[in-house]
Design an enzyme around this catalytic site. Sequence first.
Site, short mmCIF file in Angstrom:
data_model
loop_
_atom_site.label_atom_id
_atom_site.label_comp_id
_atom_site.label_asym_id
_atom_site.label_seq_id
_atom_site.Cartn_x
_atom_site.Cartn_y
_atom_site.Cartn_z
N ALA A 174 0.86 -1.17 0.00
CA ALA A 174 0.00 0.00 0.00
C ALA A 174 0.90 1.23 0.00
O ALA A 174 2.07 1.16 0.35
CB ALA A 174 -0.91 0.00 1.22
N MET A 175 0.32 2.38 -0.39
CA MET A 175 1.11 3.61 -0.47
C MET A 175 0.26 4.80 -0.08
O MET A 175 -0.90 4.92 -0.50
CB MET A 175 1.66 3.79 -1.90
CG MET A 175 2.48 5.05 -2.08
SD MET A 175 3.96 5.05 -1.02
CE MET A 175 4.39 6.79 -1.05
N GLU A 177 -2.14 3.60 6.40
CA GLU A 177 -1.94 4.56 5.30
C GLU A 177 -2.63 5.89 5.58
O GLU A 177 -2.10 6.96 5.24
CB GLU A 177 -2.43 3.96 3.98
CG GLU A 177 -1.77 2.65 3.59
CD GLU A 177 -0.24 2.70 3.62
OE1 GLU A 177 0.34 3.77 3.31
OE2 GLU A 177 0.38 1.67 3.98
#
Length: 227
Positions: free
Chosen positions: A75-76, A111
């Site tokens: 994930a980012m 995130e």
Amino acid sequence: MSTYIIAFLVSEFVARSDGYFLVHARPEFYDQTKFAYEANKDLLEALDRANGIPYMSMGNDKMALAAIPDFSAGAMENWGLLTYRERILLWAEGESTLSAKQSIASVITHEQAHMWWGDLVTCDWWGYAWLNEGFASYHEYISTHDVYPELEMDKQFAVDFTQSVMVQDSTNNTNRMTEEETNTEAELARSFNRITYNKAPAVIRMFAHAIGLEDFEKAQHEYLKKL
């Protein structure tokens, strides 16, 4: 804002959306976006309270999540557009496991936490990456527990972070949390290991309990506001 958190998405995805909170996915997986959509709103509200600065007051009026079929990272934390592997964001009622539900909720929180820890406040250099990831991982368990106490993530913290990192930290191959001499690609890659993701939140939690949870939360608020 740091250039590494800028992202654009060009796709034929569909979105579950109310105009402010969105979950993008391939059309055939629209039904599997319901849990992520609900968690998106509830978890962000918990982080608003924990960090003392509402996300929507920081210059962005949307929180979009995107499930991407071919995505190298897990994930980012792109500013306002969080990107995930499909299996980390999609959940099928009656088919997916409770473990998967916990994983989805916690990674969404991680995130989202970066909107404060990494995006609003960014480290001077990569050698301090543990500040970004440490606080994001800390909230990954603590703030997710606030929304989903039935998952008992507060009880899993020590096992998943403190105890798991002791294996690496007891070897000659360990490293300091702060590595100021982080200049090459290899040195940068080393900054994102268990010391950063596991030891850092364990140390942060230790400070929180030593200071007292109420005072520690106030300290977080002051840190974010001053920087």
